[in-house]
Design an enzyme around this catalytic site. Structure first.
Site, PDB file in Angstrom:
ATOM      1  N   HIS A   1       0.821  -1.222   0.000  1.00  0.00           N
ATOM      2  CA  HIS A   1       0.000   0.000   0.000  1.00  0.00           C
ATOM      3  C   HIS A   1       0.849   1.263   0.000  1.00  0.00           C
ATOM      4  O   HIS A   1       0.346   2.345  -0.268  1.00  0.00           O
ATOM      5  CB  HIS A   1      -0.907   0.010   1.238  1.00  0.00           C
ATOM      6  CG  HIS A   1      -1.994  -1.009   1.154  1.00  0.00           C
ATOM      7  ND1 HIS A   1      -3.314  -0.694   0.935  1.00  0.00           N
ATOM      8  CD2 HIS A   1      -1.961  -2.364   1.216  1.00  0.00           C
ATOM      9  CE1 HIS A   1      -4.043  -1.789   0.901  1.00  0.00           C
ATOM     10  NE2 HIS A   1      -3.243  -2.831   1.060  1.00  0.00           N
TER      11      HIS A   1
ATOM     12  N   ASP B   1       3.476   9.424  -0.612  1.00  0.00           N
ATOM     13  CA  ASP B   1       2.331   8.595  -0.233  1.00  0.00           C
ATOM     14  C   ASP B   1       2.152   7.496  -1.271  1.00  0.00           C
ATOM     15  O   ASP B   1       2.350   7.745  -2.470  1.00  0.00           O
ATOM     16  CB  ASP B   1       1.060   9.467  -0.191  1.00  0.00           C
ATOM     17  CG  ASP B   1       0.062   8.992   0.851  1.00  0.00           C
ATOM     18  OD1 ASP B   1       0.095   7.797   1.204  1.00  0.00           O
ATOM     19  OD2 ASP B   1      -0.745   9.813   1.314  1.00  0.00           O
TER      20      ASP B   1
HETATM   21  P1  ADP Z   1      -3.183   6.151   4.782  1.00  0.00           P
HETATM   22  O1  ADP Z   1      -3.475   4.782   4.302  1.00  0.00           O
HETATM   23  O2  ADP Z   1      -1.734   6.481   4.780  1.00  0.00           O
HETATM   24  O3  ADP Z   1      -3.797   6.480   6.099  1.00  0.00           O
HETATM   25  P2  ADP Z   1      -5.072   7.177   2.740  1.00  0.00           P
HETATM   26  O4  ADP Z   1      -5.389   8.583   2.369  1.00  0.00           O
HETATM   27  O5  ADP Z   1      -4.834   6.268   1.592  1.00  0.00           O
HETATM   28  O6  ADP Z   1      -3.840   7.222   3.760  1.00  0.00           O
HETATM   29  O7  ADP Z   1      -6.273   6.561   3.553  1.00  0.00           O
HETATM   30  C1  ADP Z   1      -6.777   7.166   4.696  1.00  0.00           C
HETATM   31  C2  ADP Z   1      -8.189   6.672   4.931  1.00  0.00           C
HETATM   32  O8  ADP Z   1      -8.541   6.938   6.287  1.00  0.00           O
HETATM   33  C3  ADP Z   1      -9.209   7.385   4.076  1.00  0.00           C
HETATM   34  O9  ADP Z   1     -10.248   6.525   3.742  1.00  0.00           O
HETATM   35  C4  ADP Z   1      -9.694   8.515   4.989  1.00  0.00           C
HETATM   36  O10 ADP Z   1     -11.004   8.949   4.736  1.00  0.00           O
HETATM   37  C5  ADP Z   1      -9.593   7.872   6.358  1.00  0.00           C
HETATM   38  N1  ADP Z   1      -9.257   8.881   7.358  1.00  0.00           N
HETATM   39  C6  ADP Z   1      -8.094   9.545   7.477  1.00  0.00           C
HETATM   40  N2  ADP Z   1      -8.145  10.422   8.491  1.00  0.00           N
HETATM   41  C7  ADP Z   1      -9.363  10.314   9.036  1.00  0.00           C
HETATM   42  C8  ADP Z   1     -10.040  10.974  10.123  1.00  0.00           C
HETATM   43  N3  ADP Z   1      -9.444  11.939  10.849  1.00  0.00           N
HETATM   44  N4  ADP Z   1     -11.307  10.592  10.395  1.00  0.00           N
HETATM   45  C9  ADP Z   1     -11.889   9.636   9.645  1.00  0.00           C
HETATM   46  N5  ADP Z   1     -11.321   8.989   8.621  1.00  0.00           N
HETATM   47  C10 ADP Z   1     -10.073   9.325   8.315  1.00  0.00           C
HETATM   48  O1  F6P Z   2      -0.795   1.639   4.235  1.00  0.00           O
HETATM   49  C1  F6P Z   2      -1.123   2.503   5.259  1.00  0.00           C
HETATM   50  C2  F6P Z   2      -1.083   1.860   6.637  1.00  0.00           C
HETATM   51  O2  F6P Z   2       0.199   1.666   7.038  1.00  0.00           O
HETATM   52  C3  F6P Z   2      -1.742   0.531   6.775  1.00  0.00           C
HETATM   53  O3  F6P Z   2      -0.919  -0.569   6.597  1.00  0.00           O
HETATM   54  C4  F6P Z   2      -2.244   0.618   8.163  1.00  0.00           C
HETATM   55  O4  F6P Z   2      -3.321  -0.212   8.391  1.00  0.00           O
HETATM   56  C5  F6P Z   2      -2.619   2.075   8.301  1.00  0.00           C
HETATM   57  O5  F6P Z   2      -1.675   2.744   7.550  1.00  0.00           O
HETATM   58  C6  F6P Z   2      -2.752   2.563   9.715  1.00  0.00           C
HETATM   59  O6  F6P Z   2      -1.594   2.349  10.456  1.00  0.00           O
HETATM   60  P1  F6P Z   2      -1.554   1.595  11.852  1.00  0.00           P
HETATM   61  O7  F6P Z   2      -2.180   0.255  11.658  1.00  0.00           O
HETATM   62  O8  F6P Z   2      -0.107   1.533  12.178  1.00  0.00           O
HETATM   63  O9  F6P Z   2      -2.344   2.428  12.802  1.00  0.00           O
END
Ligand code: ADP
Ligand code: F6P
Length: 462
Positions: free
Chosen positions: A156, A363
């Site tokens: 991811h 990212d």
């Molecule tokens: P990562 O996997 O690094 O966290 P992404 O942008 O790919 O980043 O995915 C984040 C996911 O988590 C999205 O679906 C987003 O809507 C959700 N998310 C992130 N921050 C929040 C928050 N503060 N409250 C609710 N959902 C969140």
């Molecule tokens: O790819 C993003 C990611 O590292 C996922 O593997 C993981 O589930 C998510 O972010 C949240 O991180 P954590 O499980 O360390 O809270």
């Protein structure tokens, strides 16, 4: 159809309305469609080892199988090798790496533990799909235990170039382990190219098209950009959330626009740079003061890793400084929230915001960018401002693309977004929505499964 068994470090609670993290959201969407088993850590830490059998819970078409970790596993595998070595390195942050040799021992040991737990639930016709950097050696552990099912892997997060990979302790072993999978999936062509350079230059294998020949086996390595369930998200945004509607109405009356940022509070997300750019916007364009606010929602994550403690302090100091400098008795420029918001409220907030401000320094994909687009109405869409270092920028070319290290570039682009005429906003929105519909959650699942189950892969035009 074979039963699908998904394994990731953490299993999301599919019965909850709030999910943070791209893996939880992406895998949740995929599994709801196809059904299957999802095995992972339950988030608990114990003092002593438990037997390998996971705890089983059924939620609709999904069977969740969870295991605890010991405190030592948590420290060495999760906080240690996964999140203090691989996470910063794979995001090009060599300065934040904090390595101890115990971490690698823990990483290997816990991958063995996942393999033992998985063997207790596996059936002969299952297909196995493993996710993310925590579990790179899992195929190798499973093969050592006699597992013959097809096993796929999806990363991811970014896959770094060989010069950065070289800083990972035992990097050759790590990449050799990756090649024990039958299918390896990446978010972008850049990541795929980085793997190709590593395996050709460092390991001496040839990659022909998307296939790497290793002795008598062939591994597929491909680009499978993760997508979202566009209609479901759009519907949530349309239905709205009462509190968000009331707040939106108040802003409309005051003639104020809103820029939104939503992230895990991670140093890769470029949050301080984002706030600085917003401050610069208010400096360069004083006429916008009192007419625009930045709402930043940040979910707590990995709070025991020092770099995350630091980034939180920095962000809180910066939002306080911007508010102290610019706020008026009836206008607060930055609204910063430290917490997780239910998905329906998030969707409504995206729709109610004129700009989606997504500025990671690096990212894998960034699903927030896709969610922001999915939430818009074509009648009066907002504008996505997106970092060129997000995997999503390979696809979402009609967004306004920025360099997150350049505050002036970001400030000017924000001003452009806030003043963009309706016709141009609609054109960009139409192109973007077409793209996220074409490669949505279903496309991601089906394309990966085609490679895993049928050994079929045609490169997507990412
Ligand atoms: P990562 O996997 O690094 O966290 P992404 O942008 O790919 O980043 O995915 C984040 C996911 O988590 C999205 O679906 C987003 O809507 C959700 N998310 C992130 N921050 C929040 C928050 N503060 N409250 C609710 N959902 C969140
Ligand atoms: O790819 C993003 C990611 O590292 C996922 O593997 C993981 O589930 C998510 O972010 C949240 O991180 P954590 O499980 O360390 O809270």
């Amino acid at each position: 159809m074979n039963r699908l068994v998904i394994v990731s470090n953490r299993v999301a609670d599919l019965s909850s309305s709030a999910q943070a993290g791209g893996l939880a959201v992406g895998v949740g969407d995929a599994l709801r469609q196809r059904g299957g088993v999802w095995l992972g850590w339950d988030g608990q830490t114990l003092k002593y080892e438990e037997p390998p059998e996971p705890r089983i819970r059924k939620i609709g078409p999904v069977t969740q199988a969870t295991i605890p970790l010991t405190q030592q596993d948590y420290e060495e595998f999760y906080l240690g090798f996964s999140n203090s070595v691989l996470w910063p390195l794979f995001h090009y942050r060599l300065d934040l790496v904090d390595y101890k040799s115990d971490f690698l021992d823990g990483y290997r040991r816990v991958n063995g533990k996942f393999a033992d737990a998985l063997l207790t639930v596996l059936q002969p016709d299952d297909v196995i799909w493993i996710h993310d950097y925590h579990l790179i050696p899992l195929a190798s552990e499973l093969r050592q235990r006699g597992c013959t099912q097809r096993i796929g892997f999806f990363l991811h997060i970014p896959f770094p170039p060989p010069e950065i990979m070289a800083a990972v302790p035992k990097h050759r072993w790590l990449v050799e382990s990756l090649l024990d999978f039958d299918v390896i999936g990446f978010q972008t062509n850049t990541d795929l190219g980085n793997l190709q350079h590593y395996v050709e230059d460092q390991l001496g294998y040839q990659m022909n098209g998307n296939r790497i020949k290793i002795d008598d086996r062939e591994v597929i390595a491909g680009c499978f950009p993760i997508g979202i369930d566009v209609d479901a998200f759009n519907q949530m945004a349309q239905q709205g959330n009462e509190e968000v509607q009331i707040e939106m109405h108040r802003r409309r009356v005051l003639g104020r626009q809103q820029i939104i940022g939503v992230d895990r509070l991670d140093y890769t997300k470029g949050l301080p740079d984002r706030l600085r750019a917003f401050g610069r916007l208010l400096e360069l364009f004083p006429e916008l003061r009192k007419n625009v606010a930045l709402m930043q929602i940040a979910t707590p994550t990995r709070e025991e890793v020092e770099a995350y403690v630091e980034i939180r302090k920095e962000l809180e100091a910066l939002s306080g400084a911007i508010n102290g400098r610019f706020a008026d008795f009836n206008w607060t420029p930055v609204r910063y929230m430290y917490g997780t918001v239910p998905r329906d409220a998030l969707a409504a907030l995206f729709r109610a915001s004129q700009v989606g401000f997504v500025t990671p320094l690096r990212d894998g994909m960034n699903l927030v960018a896709k969610e922001y687009v999915a939430a818009q109405s074509i009648d009066n869409p907002g504008v996505l401002v997106l970092s060129k270092f997000a995997g999503a920028a390979e696809e979402l070319r009609e967004a306004l693309i920025v360099n997150p290290y350049d505050s002036d570039d970001m400030a000017r682009t924000l001003c452009h977004a806030l003043t963009m005429p309706l016709g141009e906003r609609q054109e960009r929105q139409q192109a973007l929505i077409d793209r996220i519909r074409k490669k949505d959650a279903r496309w991601w699942l089906n394309t990966f499964m085609d490679a895993l189950e049928n050994n079929q892969y045609t490169p997507a035009n990412c």
